[in-house]
Design a protein around this motif. Structure first.
Motif, PDB file in Angstrom:
ATOM      1  N   ARG A  45       0.828  -1.218   0.000  1.00  0.00           N
ATOM      2  CA  ARG A  45       0.000   0.000   0.000  1.00  0.00           C
ATOM      3  C   ARG A  45       0.856   1.260   0.000  1.00  0.00           C
ATOM      4  NH1 ARG A  45      -5.733   0.219   1.644  1.00  0.00           N
ATOM      5  NH2 ARG A  45      -6.540  -1.788   0.996  1.00  0.00           N
TER       6      ARG A  45
ATOM      7  N   ILE B 171     -16.451   2.955  -5.460  1.00  0.00           N
ATOM      8  CA  ILE B 171     -16.066   1.607  -5.066  1.00  0.00           C
ATOM      9  C   ILE B 171     -14.798   1.630  -4.202  1.00  0.00           C
ATOM     10  CG2 ILE B 171     -14.647   1.126  -7.092  1.00  0.00           C
ATOM     11  CD1 ILE B 171     -16.251  -1.462  -7.404  1.00  0.00           C
ATOM     12  N   GLY B 172     -13.930   2.618  -4.460  1.00  0.00           N
ATOM     13  CA  GLY B 172     -12.793   2.826  -3.570  1.00  0.00           C
ATOM     14  C   GLY B 172     -11.512   2.101  -3.936  1.00  0.00           C
ATOM     15  N   GLU B 173     -11.482   1.397  -5.063  1.00  0.00           N
ATOM     16  CA  GLU B 173     -10.221   0.761  -5.457  1.00  0.00           C
ATOM     17  C   GLU B 173      -9.135   1.805  -5.717  1.00  0.00           C
ATOM     18  OE1 GLU B 173      -9.068  -2.366  -5.664  1.00  0.00           O
ATOM     19  OE2 GLU B 173     -10.931  -3.029  -4.748  1.00  0.00           O
TER      20      GLU B 173
ATOM     21  N   GLY C 183      -7.343   2.844  -2.725  1.00  0.00           N
ATOM     22  CA  GLY C 183      -6.571   1.703  -2.228  1.00  0.00           C
ATOM     23  C   GLY C 183      -5.219   1.568  -2.895  1.00  0.00           C
TER      24      GLY C 183
ATOM     25  N   ALA D 283      -9.076  -7.254  -6.169  1.00  0.00           N
ATOM     26  CA  ALA D 283      -9.630  -6.089  -5.488  1.00  0.00           C
ATOM     27  C   ALA D 283      -8.945  -5.957  -4.142  1.00  0.00           C
ATOM     28  CB  ALA D 283     -11.129  -6.267  -5.305  1.00  0.00           C
ATOM     29  N   ILE D 284      -8.554  -4.758  -3.783  1.00  0.00           N
ATOM     30  CA  ILE D 284      -7.863  -4.620  -2.502  1.00  0.00           C
ATOM     31  C   ILE D 284      -8.582  -3.695  -1.534  1.00  0.00           C
ATOM     32  CG2 ILE D 284      -5.567  -5.139  -3.392  1.00  0.00           C
ATOM     33  CD1 ILE D 284      -5.052  -2.101  -3.242  1.00  0.00           C
ATOM     34  N   ASN D 285      -9.533  -2.940  -2.032  1.00  0.00           N
ATOM     35  CA  ASN D 285     -10.093  -1.935  -1.135  1.00  0.00           C
ATOM     36  C   ASN D 285     -11.612  -1.853  -1.210  1.00  0.00           C
ATOM     37  OD1 ASN D 285      -9.468   0.105   0.782  1.00  0.00           O
ATOM     38  ND2 ASN D 285     -10.029   1.644  -0.729  1.00  0.00           N
ATOM     39  N   SER D 286     -12.216  -2.531  -2.186  1.00  0.00           N
ATOM     40  CA  SER D 286     -13.653  -2.341  -2.379  1.00  0.00           C
ATOM     41  C   SER D 286     -14.419  -3.444  -1.659  1.00  0.00           C
ATOM     42  CB  SER D 286     -13.966  -2.363  -3.868  1.00  0.00           C
ATOM     43  OG  SER D 286     -13.407  -3.505  -4.466  1.00  0.00           O
TER      44      SER D 286
END
Lengths: 262, 229, 637
Positions: free
Chosen positions: A79, A217-219, A222, B107-110
């Motif tokens: 991250r 969705i927020g990817e 991330g 997918a890492i955050n959804s």
């Protein structure tokens, strides 16, 4: 350690691309991802093959040049890290890494892992600035800016324009990028006068380019190397909605999108 | 640099609708309307836990609203239509925005809910159609009898058919999933965000969605377990 | 040739105002008829292109990256100096001027430095107006910190990303002009030659890095803002793409290259970890504000740092420089680190490293405060080394970071070729033999925003421009030369990669013309460089073709220029028989190991002129006079 790199090879936009597997026997865990590619390229050159094209410049995680999708994640598994600062110690001996370019219609492929990200420049060009010319600025401390506001602005301004948000978004949306600039300038008193017009013109340009929509969705946040928060998108939408409900004479004119240039 | 002309303000609403952001606002607003119905309908349904006269009277009351009922139905239909049209257009645009897909994606955050909106929505829609045909129109009645006006009895006999209950529970869970992301996402779409509030918003949306799911499925479960006869 | 620096006469305080007034102006209606080329889009180039665009000139701006926002100015972390005196701690224009001249070890031009100090405040104002999110105090005013050895708090910053934020400010101003149509941005394009017609710089030859296409761009003035040449060392903190090619081709067309041996070593970088290493990572010098530098007192002490007791640690900077301690200027800090490692006190696997220890600060200020100040740097360190600097001291080692040398320019930032202007790190003008921390950003923006708009106008208004087109023999000759070189590189098809040559070249330059130099070593270096260059032109292999994206080919051309530059650096270092700033000749040091200047014989700018491939370069001296700051032995004790 041993690794296999499965890399997307494509000579240019018009030719078909394929994955090619490159076994690597001597990967040092201290290497960065890009240094691993350097080593591969050196061996390819000596074998008379064409090296893998990938974008890179500062290798300190700030210029935003580098980036590709590693095992399905933009910039790889760590991250808040760009590909250039991703250390190979995050992988295990024997792993296979799939490297693919950012895939989006608005980012036409140039070669192998390199894509054309001019669409992001177009969005800034449309209004991502404070319209102040050189030489006429008032004394720096004339307008106080509270620390919270300055910090909020800085959080958004940290964007490096790498395009990972677009790459990771299932809709290939540039909302996080656009929202970050709108937030950076919009929360500061210096950016306030143009705030709504800026949102209108930047959003218009974003929509003129072949980006998809935001589904919250927020990817994007991330994979963002600077971990820009999703709120910036809400800020963009708020400014856009407010601006859309006012009559104005000076509607923005988007520039021709990237796809019309290439 | 060449520019593409955009005709000034006469077309402002059109421009708004044409932008992806505008469509998302429309989806958020229509979403709120549908959410309002979902809440109202649930509260109405929960009268199943009282004496049969209550809910039958409530059904009777709704049917006698006359034009108001049709206005409400019209508004809801319009909301559904806009929600669906916007979704389809945005989905097509998104598909076009990535002509070559990834060979591998992680997918890492959804959330699971957010990634399955395109599935949960249509399935819930299909359920609603079935549900209307079963309980409102009475065309489909897997149960032995359908008595126009006897809401209580229709529900009880309907849910006693095991697969009706299962289908209902499944659809409500999907609705919950859809809401858990949608309720939060609509704040994003219309731009209501606050650095201190936003982190709680997602959890609040999930909690509300859970309450809705529990509220709805309590009825078929109670029927199946024999609490409601 | 006699060099005229065109410094206005009279008191230094009024020099710039006087120069501005004396400059001719271009009629507003005529501005758009003048075309100006800007090569590079960093702080200097981006700011210049934006400001000239605002004025109405017809500007073309070039960069080799895919976007102007990626220029390496973006990587500057620490901050930007300005003589604002907000903290009321004794700062003034004169003090910033004084510190910069002294910090540069009295090898900078006084008038240029004074102007830089005068303009510094306006830069902050301009950037604030652009929306650069500088750090603020709770009351809303701009925050300052002391930085890089300064005894006043004159540094403005935006977290550890000051360069990024300032560059984005310039980039946004540039994009605004692109939108307005006054600037045409041409990215992914490399300048490969300068076109000089009748003694005037009139254009450039470029190669598209995507299609390999060669293009000629004609203009009335050419501005080079193409950065420094640290990458001659292969391992440096510069971006991988940073190169000397634009400046070097201008040199070969007659521009003078000044003080090439003045290079700066940054003391706080992450040590090299292996042969594959592609670049060095710098950590902001601000770390030295709260970190203490030490080595074990015992040579080759194998114990982990936390097990070495306090009395067995040598805080050598604090010991040798009691008043400045860990905050001595960069050259002094770097040289001391090297000396410690050379004597065998170095730490880490390679023995090339010293400790930078925060345990005392963490105990005094608390981990939270330290995290607030340096969190992003600590994270970066941990990401790269897998060691936690909150728990164990960082290991640091000096790395090449900035080059003070560059193309010679006069007070108006014009080179000796009329119409060729050079800005930012690419010129030599403001930092002398050593640059102080947080001064590079100041110089780049000062040149781009506030100096070049005046001086280019003056040039354009004072000269006539004959029509030049592509059929001009000078243009034809330049294009042919460029094409021949590219074809040659592609046709060698030898056995060694470009990078392997570059690495070897870098090692030679680092060993002999790095932190410490000797006459003997420099002579060896010149022979080695020549031999390696000959081998390069026989044995390099460049895969692929010239008509698509070919990074090896780009690098091959750049490394070819680095070979020639490396030789000139050694020649210059050999010629300068003194030590000053970043140029440390071991023969010339004080008894306690400090740089020993020779003001009698070397108080000049060494400007080198190209004399063809086989003749030695010609040295032209611009004497330096110091009327306001009297040269003294720098002392930080």
């Amino acid at each position: 350690m041993k690794l296999t790199l499965k890399i997307w090879r494509q000579k240019n936009r018009n030719e078909k691309g394929v994955f090619v597997k490159y076994p690597m026997n001597d990967v040092d865990p201290e290497m960065s991802m890009l240094e691993c590619l350097d080593v591969l390229n050196e061996s390819l050159i000596l074998r008379g093959e064409v090296p893998v094209a990938f974008e890179h410049d500062c290798r300190e995680g700030i210029c935003g040049s580098c980036g590709f999708v590693i095992n399905g994640v933009a910039h790889g598994p760590e991250r808040g890290t760009t590909a250039c600062q991703l250390s190979m110690r995050h992988f295990k001996d024997g792993d296979e890494l799939t490297l693919e370019p950012w895939r989006a219609k608005a980012f036409p492929l140039v070669k192998d892992l390199v894509v054309n990200r001019r669409a992001l420049d177009h969005i800034i060009e449309a209004g991502g600035y404070v319209s102040v010319s050189t030489g006429q600025a008032p004394e720096g401390n004339t307008l106080p800016v509270g620390k919270e506001i300055a910090d909020q602005s800085m959080d958004a301004a940290a964007c490096i324009g790498c395009g990972a948000c677009v790459a990771a978004c299932p809709n290939a949306s540039a909302a996080l990028f656009t929202g970050a600039k709108i937030t950076h300038l919009g929360v500061l008193p210096q950016g306030e006068p143009e705030r709504e017009r800026r949102a209108l013109s930047m959003v218009a340009q974003m929509n003129a380019e072949a980006f998809g929509n935001c589904t919250s969705i927020g990817e994007c946040t991330g994979v963002c190397p600077k971990e820009i928060p999703l709120e910036v998108i809400a800020n963009m939408n708020r400014d856009y909605v407010c601006a859309s409900f006012k009559r104005r004479e000076d509607l923005p004119t988007p520039v021709a999108p990237v796809l019309q240039h290439t | 640099m060449s520019t593409t002309e955009v005709t000034p303000h006469l077309t402002e609403p059109i421009t708004f609708w044409q932008s992806t952001n505008g469509k998302k606002v429309v989806m958020a607003v229509t979403g709120v309307m549908m959410f309002g119905f979902v809440v109202g309908h649930m509260l109405g349904n929960l009268q199943m836990f009282e004496a049969p006269e209550h809910i039958n009277a409530y059904g009777h009351f709704l049917h006698n609203l006359g034009e108001l009922l049709w206005i409400e139905r019209g508004v809801l239909l319009l909301a559904i239509a806009l929600h669906i049209i916007a979704t389809i257009q945005l989905a097509l645009r998104s598909k076009a925005a990535r002509p070559v897909g990834y060979s591998r994606r992680q997918a890492i955050n959804s959330s699971y809910a957010s990634r399955t909106m395109y599935w949960s929505g249509p399935i819930v829609l299909a359920f609603i159609i079935f549900h209307l045909l079963q309980f409102t129109a009475g065309y489909i009645h897997p149960q032995a009898t359908f008595v126009q006006g006897d809401v209580y009895q229709n529900v009880v006999s309907g849910f006693q058919v095991w697969w009706v209950s299962v289908w209902y529970i499944f659809a409500m869970c999907l609705l919950g999933l859809h809401l858990s992301h949608g309720l939060w996402s609509m704040f994003q779409s219309v731009g209501l965000a606050h650095p201190r509030l936003s982190p709680y918003l997602l959890n609040a949306a999930r909690a509300v969605a859970l309450v809705i799911v529990l509220g709805y499925i309590s009825i078929p479960i109670s029927v199946l377990l024999g609490f409601i006869k | 040739m006699k060099l005229d620096a065109r410094i206005p006469s009279g008191p230094i305080q009024e020099a710039w105002a006087k120069a501005c007034f004396d400059m001719k102006l271009v009629n507003p209606a005529n501005k758009r008829k003048h075309s100006v080329i800007v090569v590079g889009s960093g702080l200097a180039g981006g700011a210049a292109a934006a400001s000239l665009g605002e004025l109405g000139y017809n500007v073309k701006c070039f960069c080799f990256q895919d976007s102007p926002r990626r220029a390496h100015s973006i990587a500057a972390q620490g901050g930007i100096n300005a003589a604002k005196n907000y903290p009321n701690d004794g700062e003034s224009v004169f003090r910033l001027f004084y510190d910069t001249v002294k910090g540069g070890d009295f090898r900078a031009r006084e008038a240029n430095v004074y102007r830089l100090a005068q303009i510094s405040g306006k830069i902050i104002d301009q950037c604030v107006a652009q929306g650069v999110p500088f750090a603020r105090e709770y009351g809303g005013s701009l925050a300052n910190r002391s930085f890089g050895g300064a005894q006043v708090s004159r540094t403005f910053y935006a977290r550890g990303q000051t360069g990024q934020q300032l560059l984005l400010g310039a980039y946004q101003a540039l994009e605004r002009q692109v939108h307005a149509g006054s600037v045409t941005m041409i990215p992914r394009t490399e300048m490969l030659d300068l076109i000089v017609v009748d003694g005037q710089a009139r254009g450039i030859v470029t190669r598209s890095l995507i299609t390999g296409e060669f293009n000629v761009h004609i203009a009335d003035a050419v501005i080079l803002a193409s950065g420094g040449y640290s990458n001659v060392y292969y391992l440096s903190t510069n971006a991988k793409g940073s190169n000397v090619t634009a400046s070097w081709r201008a040199y070969k067309r007659g521009a003078l290259f000044a003080n090439p041996c003045f290079t700066q070593i940054h003391p706080t970088c992450i040590p090299v970890s292996g042969d594959y290493q592609s670049k060095l990572t710098l950590m902001s010098e601000s770390l030295r504000n709260d970190g203490r530098i030490w080595v074990p007192k015992k040579k080759g002490d194998p114990r982990p740092p936390n097990e070495i007791p306090e009395e067995e640690r040598d805080y050598y900077l604090e010991r040798r420089y009691p008043s400045f301690g860990n905050l001595v200027p960069r050259d002094v800090a770097s040289r001391n680190a090297k000396a410690m490692c050379d004597e065998g006190y170095g730490v880490g696997k390679s023995g090339l490293g010293v400790y930078l220890d925060f345990s005392e600060s963490i105990a005094r200020l608390g981990e939270k405060t330290v995290r607030e100040r340096y969190g992003n740097l600590f994270d970066m360190y941990q990401r790269i080394t897998d060691e936690n600097p909150y728990k164990t001291p960082m290991r640091i080692y000096p790395a090449i970071h900035y080059t003070m040398g560059g193309l010679w320019v006069d007070y108006q930032l014009q080179s000796n070729i009329p119409g060729l202007f050079v800005l930012g790190e690419a010129n030599f003008s403001d930092h002398g033999a050593n640059r102080l921390g947080a001064s590079a950003l100041m110089q780049g923006l000062s040149d781009g925003y506030f100096i070049i708009p005046y001086t280019v106008g003056n040039y354009l208004a004072s000269n006539k421009f004959a029509k030049v087109d592509e059929s001009n023999p000078a243009v034809q000759e330049a294009v042919t030369a460029v094409k021949t070189k590219i074809d040659k590189l592609l046709s060698i098809k030898g056995n060694r990669t470009v990078d392997s040559f570059h690495r070897e070249l870098g090692k030679i330059v680092w060993d002999y013309c790095g932190m410490a130099r000797t006459a003997e070593g420099l002579e060896v270096a010149i022979q080695k460089i020549r031999a390696l260059r000959d081998e390069y032109w026989q044995n390099v292999t460049v895969p692929g073709s010239g008509d698509d994206l070919n990074e090896s080919l780009e690098k091959a051309g750049r490394v070819a220029d680095f070979f020639e530059l490396a030789e000139l650096m050694c020649i210059d270092a050999l010629d300068r028989n003194e030590s000053c700033g970043g140029h440390f000749r071991e023969e010339y040091q004080t008894p306690d190991g400090e740089a020993q200047r020779d003001d009698e014989r070397y108080s000049y700018v060494a400007a080198w002129g190209y004399n063809g491939p086989d003749a030695p370069p010609e040295l032209i001296k611009e004497p330096l006079t110091f009327e306001y700051v009297h040269p003294s032995q720098r002392s930080y004790k």
